[in-house]
Write a protein that holds these residues in place. Structure first.
Motif, short mmCIF file in Angstrom:
data_model
loop_
_atom_site.label_atom_id
_atom_site.label_comp_id
_atom_site.label_asym_id
_atom_site.label_seq_id
_atom_site.Cartn_x
_atom_site.Cartn_y
_atom_site.Cartn_z
N ALA B 267 11.23 -43.70 -5.89
CA ALA B 267 12.08 -42.69 -5.24
C ALA B 267 13.22 -42.26 -6.16
O ALA B 267 13.56 -41.07 -6.23
CB ALA B 267 12.63 -43.25 -3.93
N THR B 268 13.80 -43.23 -6.90
CA THR B 268 14.87 -42.90 -7.84
C THR B 268 14.37 -41.94 -8.91
O THR B 268 15.04 -40.98 -9.29
CB THR B 268 15.39 -44.19 -8.51
OG1 THR B 268 15.76 -45.11 -7.49
CG2 THR B 268 16.58 -43.91 -9.39
N SER B 269 13.16 -42.20 -9.38
CA SER B 269 12.59 -41.33 -10.42
C SER B 269 12.34 -39.93 -9.87
O SER B 269 12.56 -38.93 -10.57
CB SER B 269 11.28 -41.96 -10.92
OG SER B 269 11.07 -41.65 -12.24
N VAL B 270 11.88 -39.86 -8.62
CA VAL B 270 11.63 -38.55 -8.01
C VAL B 270 12.94 -37.78 -7.84
O VAL B 270 13.04 -36.61 -8.22
CB VAL B 270 10.93 -38.71 -6.63
CG1 VAL B 270 10.81 -37.38 -5.93
CG2 VAL B 270 9.55 -39.34 -6.81
N LEU B 271 13.96 -38.48 -7.32
CA LEU B 271 15.24 -37.81 -7.06
C LEU B 271 15.95 -37.42 -8.36
O LEU B 271 16.30 -36.26 -8.56
CB LEU B 271 16.15 -38.75 -6.24
CG LEU B 271 15.74 -39.02 -4.80
CD1 LEU B 271 16.51 -40.21 -4.23
CD2 LEU B 271 15.98 -37.80 -3.94
N LEU B 272 16.13 -38.40 -9.25
CA LEU B 272 16.92 -38.14 -10.46
C LEU B 272 16.14 -37.31 -11.48
O LEU B 272 16.73 -36.52 -12.21
CB LEU B 272 17.40 -39.46 -11.08
CG LEU B 272 18.34 -40.29 -10.18
CD1 LEU B 272 18.83 -41.52 -10.92
CD2 LEU B 272 19.52 -39.45 -9.72
N GLY B 273 14.83 -37.50 -11.53
CA GLY B 273 14.02 -36.68 -12.45
C GLY B 273 14.11 -35.21 -12.06
O GLY B 273 14.31 -34.33 -12.92
N VAL B 395 12.61 -38.07 0.10
CA VAL B 395 11.82 -38.14 -1.14
C VAL B 395 10.87 -36.94 -1.22
O VAL B 395 10.71 -36.34 -2.29
CB VAL B 395 11.03 -39.47 -1.18
CG1 VAL B 395 10.14 -39.53 -2.41
CG2 VAL B 395 11.98 -40.65 -1.19
N LEU B 396 10.28 -36.58 -0.09
CA LEU B 396 9.37 -35.43 -0.10
C LEU B 396 10.13 -34.15 -0.45
O LEU B 396 9.65 -33.31 -1.22
CB LEU B 396 8.68 -35.30 1.26
CG LEU B 396 7.56 -34.26 1.35
CD1 LEU B 396 6.45 -34.57 0.36
CD2 LEU B 396 6.99 -34.20 2.76
N ALA B 397 11.33 -34.03 0.12
CA ALA B 397 12.14 -32.84 -0.20
C ALA B 397 12.50 -32.82 -1.68
O ALA B 397 12.43 -31.77 -2.34
CB ALA B 397 13.42 -32.84 0.65
#
Lengths: 241, 511
Positions: B267-273, B395-397
């Protein structure tokens, strides 16, 4: 205990210590040759002659590649900060721990016969224990040069020690890899050695260039973009940029 | 036999193209011919394609054909664009070596072989082009070491996990199906899962191991990015998924803490990426961080060990790598056409070049997705199943961040043209003036002699058309996916674990 295998394990461990602690490129490469050349023999049963030959030739080739690009030049950054006696002590300690681990693991494997009531201490030196001990020794002494080494040669020596250590530890833990996996490991060793040799050539080229940290380096210390990623072709075709 | 043929063609062919790149015509001829033959051979891979190779069976499948064909076509087309407007084709030979080792790794039922081959191929792909880069040598050498270490570490961790899985400590021997749950084995299984996921995090450049990926994207030729961070990393993750399926899943341990940690990293990778891709202004970083975000979504497949999630992970990995190859091709051609890499310098790019605009639209459609597309469904399933509600919605958003960062690029493209865009040659075809006498009134020999000049004059439009083709292929793969193909024949190794069979038989023998 098989005395020949014990000798091979000793040679591998000694080679790892020499490779990790020597300040001279040639001595470090001799040590690496011992590890890569003798390592494949630390298995029971031995792999087929073709696979064994391929592993040994690959090891020799990797050492030769590194020798060809670095031995005639100064290789800064070689040598251990803690010195060879400390490296030796670490390697021996880890190797003994590896042998002890292998003895413990043997008691877990249901396919092996139960241990004797009053075993001879030398009985602990089974082929798996020797492989695990030498492998863990090589792996541990290779970690510092692999991840904190400054130059290409020291990093390469460290990474190759770690790969060979892992393969030996795997042999001790789970038996020798299959034939195709041995060839895959060969490919990994060769690519690793070739990549390090390539970086060493670029380092040698840099001897004629300006020192790092000059104007080509960005404010944040990262490589300046305008210089990397360009080729002669770009220079010849400025409109392409 | 086709898989073996592909490996036997691309590994030596790529090596020869790499070694002869000092003579560009020879190197490009070898690389180009090898690429075309690789596409033909990849198209012939099928489910009945099995051949023995030194004690192992190398087998093909429909899923492997999709992967190999898309990978080979991407290399050939990106290589062509790179030759025309990029680094001159320096990435072609190393990428071919990566293709050969990668497809071979995915065709064997042994994760140890897979990790070893994919690590070797990744090193060749990432470090090979360094030989032909003419930058400041100390910087190039430093870059080489910074790329070499993470690639090696990922491979080492993968090999270590496989060794544990096949050892007496692993679940095949230590696990007793009749003895109930063993706390020690559960802890060991959790550690094994974490080690292999750490290898995947490093190899894919997911946060927090993204620094090397960022350096690669900013400093290497753009054509090397999909080969290293895309296809090679996806192959590594596919092998890891297969290993988890065979080694960790049968242990049936709950592994709550481990799964939570993996979901957190993902989730961190999805958000911060996604955030980093939005905040950066240059095309290479946007490309690099968008791949980091994709890696985060792929990691969600490891946080819940279920067959449907593994299939969704495969769909996502292959679909996104194919789409991001199209984005990389667009970045390469746009950067070269306008001589600029920052969005502020690229205002009006779409108005100046409709072909690049169309390419970008196809890429954006593939990245964002539509209901019914394989990657769209995979992304929804992975976030919904792996992240607890209501955090899954966040996370989906965040996974839809491409709407923002690609939207910025699109808006910049429709703005008034910047000086750099106005001064660029653009991607309009140029047929006049190449041969003053005209094309129809000359002999065939004269026309043939004029072809190189015509290609040189039209290199930007040819490269743009090439990028469009890569984007269309990516959209097709993202739409169709491979999960259906791979459901019956596992991609990345049906056995999945080195020594798994041997260890299991030892266990049986000991009982």
């Amino acid at each position: 205990m098989n005395p020949a295998l014990a000798g091979v394990a000793l040679a591998v461990t000694a080679g790892a210590v020499i490779a990790a602690s020597s300040r001279e490129a040639r001595a470090a490469l001799v040590g690496l040759a011992l590890v890569l050349g003798f390592g494949p023999f630390l298995a029971e049963p031995l792999p087929g002659a073709a696979i064994l030959g391929a592993r040994v030739v690959t090891g020799v080739l990797v050492v030769y590649l590194l020798w060809a690009v670095t031995a005639s030049n100064e290789s800064p950054g070689l040598g251990s900060r803690i010195g060879w006696p400390a490296e030796t002590a670490i390697a021996l300690g880890v190797a003994i721990a590896g042998v002890a681990m292998a003895s413990g693991l043997a008691s877990l494997d249901p396919s092996l016969p139960p241990p004797a009531e009053a075993p001879d201490p030398l009985d602990a030196l089974t082929p798996a224990a020797l492989a695990l001990g030498a492998g863990l020794a090589s792996l541990v002494v290779g970690l510092a040069p692999a991840f904190f080494g400054r130059g290409a040669l020291r990093t390469a020596v460290g990474l190759l020690l770690v790969v060979q250590g892992l393969v030996l530890a795997r042999t001790g833990l789970a038996g020798p890899p299959g034939a195709l996996e041995q060839l895959g490991i060969d490919g990994l060793l060769l690519t690793l050695g070739t990549s390090a040799a390539l970086i060493a050539i670029i380092e040698r080229r840099s001897a004629g260039d300006a020192e790092p940290g000059d104007s080509r380096r960005g404010d944040d210390g990262r490589p300046a973009r305008a210089t990397i990623g360009t080729t002669d072709r770009d220079a010849a075709m400025p409109s392409a940029r | 036999m086709s898989v073996l043929l592909l490996a036997a063609l691309t590994i030596p062919g790529g090596l020869a193209a790499f070694l002869t790149f000092g003579r560009p015509r020879v190197g490009l001829a070898i690389g180009g011919l090898t690429s075309i033959l690789a596409i033909v051979v990849a198209a012939s891979i099928g489910p009945h394609d099995a051949a023995p190779l030194v004690g192992t069976v190398v087998s093909g499948s429909d899923g492997l054909r999709t992967v190999a064909l898309t990978w080979a076509a991407g290399i050939a087309l990106l290589g062509l664009a790179d030759v025309l407007v990029g680094s001159g084709g320096a990435t072609l030979g190393p990428s071919l070596m990566g293709l050969g080792t990668g497809v071979l790794a995915l065709s064997v039922a042994d994760a140890g072989i897979g990790f070893a081959l994919l690590t070797a191929g990744g090193m060749a792909t990432a470090l090979g082009p360094l030989a032909w880069l003419h930058g400041a040598a100390p910087d190039v050498a430093l870059l080489g070491l910074r790329l070499l270490r993470p690639l090696a570490v990922a491979g080492f961790l993968g090999l270590a996990a496989v060794a544990w899985g096949a050892s007496a400590l692993g679940p095949f021997v230590a696990g007793d199906p009749l003895g109930g749950s063993d706390p020690a084995l559960e802890i060991a299984t959790g550690l094994g899962l974490l080690v292999v996921v750490t290898a995947v995090v490093i190899r894919m450049g997911a946060i927090p191991a993204h620094v090397w990926a960022s350096r690669l994207a900013e400093a290497m030729p753009v054509a090397a990015v999909p080969a290293t961070l895309g296809w090679g990393a996806a192959g590594f993750a596919l092998v890891a998924l297969a290993w988890v399926d065979v080694t960790i899943a049968p242990a049936a341990a709950p592994l709550f803490a481990e799964r939570g940690l993996i979901a957190l990293v993902a989730a961190t990778s999805v958000l911060l990426g996604g955030l980093a891709a939005i905040l950066h202004d240059d095309l290479e970083h946007i490309l690099g961080y968008s791949i980091v975000q994709d890696a985060g979504i792929a990691l969600l497949a490891f946080s819940e060990i279920r067959p449907d999630l593994a299939l969704a992970g495969r769909d996502w990995l292959i679909g996104m790598v194919a789409v991001k190859s199209g984005l990389a091709a667009w970045v390469l051609v746009t950067r070269s056409t306008f001589g600029a890499r920052r969005l502020s310098e690229l205002r009006g790019w779409a108005r100046s070049s409709p072909v690049l605009g169309l390419t970008f639209a196809v890429v954006a459609l593939g990245v964002v997705g539509l209901p019914g597309m394989a990657t769209f469904g995979a992304r929804g399933l992975l976030t919904e199943s792996a992240v607890a509600s209501p955090f899954d919605l966040f996370v989906l958003a965040a996974a839809f961040a491409p709407i923002v960062y690609l939207g910025r690029i699109a808006v910049a493209g429709l703005d008034r043209m910047s000086d750099a865009v106005l001064a660029a040659e653009g991607t309009r075809p140029r047929l006049r003036g190449i041969r003053p006498a005209g094309w129809s009134a000359a002999s065939v020999a004269v026309v043939a002699r004029a072809v190189p000049a015509a290609i040189r004059a039209n290199r930007f439009v040819i490269a743009a058309a090439t990028a469009l083709l890569v984007a269309v292929i990516g959209l097709g793969v993202a739409t169709a996916g491979i999960a259906g193909d791979a459901a019956d024949e596992t991609l990345g190794g049906a056995g999945g674990a080195t020594g798994a069979t041997g260890a299991a038989s030892r266990f049986e023998a000991g009982r």
